[in-house]
Design an enzyme around this catalytic site. Structure first.
Site, PDB file in Angstrom:
ATOM      1  N   SER A 178      33.480  31.067  47.132  1.00 17.50           N
ATOM      2  CA  SER A 178      32.976  31.332  45.790  1.00 17.50           C
ATOM      3  C   SER A 178      31.497  30.982  45.694  1.00 17.50           C
ATOM      4  O   SER A 178      30.673  31.573  46.398  1.00 17.50           O
ATOM      5  CB  SER A 178      33.829  30.568  44.769  1.00 17.50           C
ATOM      6  OG  SER A 178      33.579  31.024  43.460  1.00 17.50           O
TER       7      SER A 178
ATOM      8  N   ASP B 286      40.186  40.182  41.700  1.00 16.58           N
ATOM      9  CA  ASP B 286      39.069  39.269  41.476  1.00 16.58           C
ATOM     10  C   ASP B 286      37.842  40.113  41.129  1.00 16.58           C
ATOM     11  O   ASP B 286      37.524  41.066  41.842  1.00 16.58           O
ATOM     12  CB  ASP B 286      38.818  38.474  42.760  1.00 16.58           C
ATOM     13  CG  ASP B 286      37.696  37.446  42.655  1.00 16.58           C
ATOM     14  OD1 ASP B 286      36.994  37.400  41.626  1.00 16.58           O
ATOM     15  OD2 ASP B 286      37.519  36.689  43.624  1.00 16.58           O
TER      16      ASP B 286
ATOM     17  N   HIS C 275      41.234  34.900  42.717  1.00 18.27           N
ATOM     18  CA  HIS C 275      40.170  33.949  42.999  1.00 18.27           C
ATOM     19  C   HIS C 275      40.731  32.526  43.038  1.00 18.27           C
ATOM     20  O   HIS C 275      41.579  32.154  42.234  1.00 18.27           O
ATOM     21  CB  HIS C 275      39.093  34.049  41.918  1.00 18.27           C
ATOM     22  CG  HIS C 275      37.810  33.413  42.302  1.00 18.27           C
ATOM     23  ND1 HIS C 275      36.854  34.061  43.064  1.00 18.27           N
ATOM     24  CD2 HIS C 275      37.305  32.177  42.046  1.00 18.27           C
ATOM     25  CE1 HIS C 275      35.820  33.264  43.242  1.00 18.27           C
ATOM     26  NE2 HIS C 275      36.071  32.109  42.642  1.00 18.27           N
TER      27      HIS C 275
END
Length: 307
Positions: free
Chosen positions: A149, A243, A273
């Site tokens: 991320s 996502d 995610h």
């Protein structure tokens, strides 16, 4: 989006368990409260360290890091955690880093970069650059960069910043990375209300990242905005299909390949995610984590098994 059809029962159970610790409207809380609930969630999912993995906290030229090893490693992974540049630290991804160490046999250096909004961009990138430089000097091994991320964003930015220098960076593995935050990308529209991360969440985390307007065309915060993708190390981007960030990984790999580099995009169907925390309870997540660790191991050996 028909998430009931796309997401299986195991993953829905993970999503519900996450919601018990981390509410969907968490971005409406104060930063301190967000960190409190995020840290509690990470503790709830912590799987412990595999047997034989040792860990110690170190100072990397002023940047706190946690060093993991088992045996006598000859490769180093520098890992940057996710959390929207606002959340997380050495404890939030402790078990993930320990398992990467156990699975690959490589040393892992987890970076405790300073967080927003107390510290704005590019402080986080600077801390990661410092940690990478420290690892190079301290160990002298080939290095694989990895992160999830926000951490994927930071490690990609590191590779762009260090491109052309004589560095022993043999590859990068980016896990559901934020690389652009482009609202026009299909995944940002298709998965605007995805479980675990919405486009509104992405916008919030971007809004607290800068001291002023979002800089345009700046690869230090949005690697996909770079005009040159040549000379980058072999890259594997692993994305979750459900996502909004999915297309960042796809387009980043396409740009590297178009520039003559090696890049592989692995899109994990039915995953959301943050699924690294589901690797011990969701079959799809466990399979993906195995692919992630195999990618790290292969790049550390100078291998490219994706042609």
């Amino acid at each position: 989006m028909a998430y009931d059809r796309l997401i299986d029962a195991e993953t829905w159970a993970f999503i519900r368990r996450t919601s018990e610790s981390y509410p969907e409207d968490a971005t409406g809380l104060s930063i301190a409260a967000q960190r409190q609930v995020y840290d509690a969630m990470c503790r709830a999912f912590h799987a412990g360290r595999p047997k034989g993995v040792q860990a110690v906290d170190r100072d990397a030229n002023g940047v706190p890091v946690r060093l993991y090893w088992a045996g006598q490693p000859t490769r180093t992974v520098v890992y940057a955690h996710g959390g929207g540049f606002v959340l997380g630290g050495l404890d939030s991804h402790d078990d993930v880093c320990a398992e990467i160490c156990a699975s690959t046999g490589y040393r892992v250096v987890a970076v405790d970069y300073r967080l927003c909004p107390e510290h704005h961009h590019p402080v986080q990138l600077d801390d990661c650059l410092t940690a990478v430089g420290w690892a190079e000097t301290e160990f002298g091994d080939p290095i694989v960069l990895a992160g999830d991320s926000a951490g994927g964003n930071l490690m990609a930015a590191v590779t762009h910043r260090l491109r052309g220098q004589r560095r022993e960076i043999w590859g990068q593995v980016l896990i559901y990375p934020l690389l652009s935050a482009r609202p026009e990308a299909p995944s940002y529209r298709e998965h605007a209300e995805a479980p675990m991360l919405s486009t509104a969440d992405v916008a919030f985390y971007q809004s607290v990242r800068f001291d002023g307007p979002v800089p345009a065309g700046d690869s230090t915060w949005a690697p996909l905005s770079d005009s040159d993708f040549s000379g980058l190390p072999p890259t594997v981007a692993v994305t979750a299909d459900c996502d909004p960030l999915r297309d960042d990984g796809r387009d980043y790999c396409a740009a590297i390949a178009a520039a003559g580099g090696r890049a592989a995009w692995i899109n994990e169907e039915g995953l959301v995610h943050g699924y690294l925390r589901a690797r011990s309870s969701v079959t799809r997540a466990a399979d993906s984590f195995e692919r992630i660790t195999l990618a790290i191991e292969a790049l550390g050996q100078g291998l490219w098994p994706y042609d």
